[in-house]
Design a protein around this motif. Structure first.
Motif, PDB file in Angstrom:
ATOM      1  N   THR A  66       0.888  -1.161   0.000  1.00 48.96           N
ATOM      2  CA  THR A  66       0.000   0.000   0.000  1.00 48.96           C
ATOM      3  C   THR A  66       0.924   1.209   0.000  1.00 48.96           C
ATOM      4  N   THR A  89      -0.095  -4.573   4.672  1.00 42.94           N
ATOM      5  CA  THR A  89      -1.349  -3.829   4.819  1.00 42.94           C
ATOM      6  C   THR A  89      -2.364  -4.150   3.730  1.00 42.94           C
ATOM      7  N   ARG A  90      -2.318  -5.372   3.204  1.00 40.12           N
ATOM      8  CA  ARG A  90      -3.292  -5.776   2.190  1.00 40.12           C
ATOM      9  C   ARG A  90      -3.965  -7.084   2.600  1.00 40.12           C
TER      10      ARG A  90
END
Length: 143
Positions: A66, A89-90
């Motif tokens: 991200t 963060t995915r």
């Protein structure tokens, strides 16, 4: 001194940029940390953990990226195993539940073999959503 079954495991944690450079640094830092803990770079456990770290960090930097957000590497060592965790963060991009699917065609695919390597080197591995914003892919290598 390596941890015994009755001692607290050694733990190392680092946050890195979600770039190819960050992924390379993750591999180098894990290799150095294992050596600092008494596992030689040439030991089978170190080689396996470093290979797994390289793949998981590369996946975090490419598929779990991200913009503006880092990924985290956490390494722990106990008398029983070494464990590496890579968080990004995915959480919407989870790895397949099993690496037993057929390999991509070697004539057309240039990627897609990484989790087969993780499966080959790790004793066990998996993925979990830690929060709505973070997933962790982990792998353990028995000592």
């Amino acid at each position: 001194m390596l941890p015994s079954p009755t001692t607290t495991p050694f733990v190392f944690r680092v946050q890195l940029s979600s770039t190819r450079r960050g992924a390379r640094l993750a591999r180098l830092l894990v290799e150095q940390q294992l050596e600092d803990w008494g596992l030689p770079r040439t030991s089978p456990v170190t080689r396996a953990v470093v290979a797994v770290t390289a793949e998981l960090a590369a996946n975090a930097a490419s598929h779990g990226r991200t913009p503006g957000r880092d990924f985290e590497v956490r390494l722990s060592l106990t008398a029983a195993h070494a464990r590496v965790e890579v968080s990004d963060t995915r959480p919407d991009r989870l790895p397949p539940p099993s690496p037993d699917a057929p390999l991509p065609s070697p004539d057309t695919a240039t990627t897609g073999r990484g989790l087969f390597l993780v499966n080959a080197f790790a004793t066990r591995w998996g993925c979990e959503r830690r929060t709505q914003l973070v997933k962790t892919v982990w792998a353990e290598v028995d000592r």
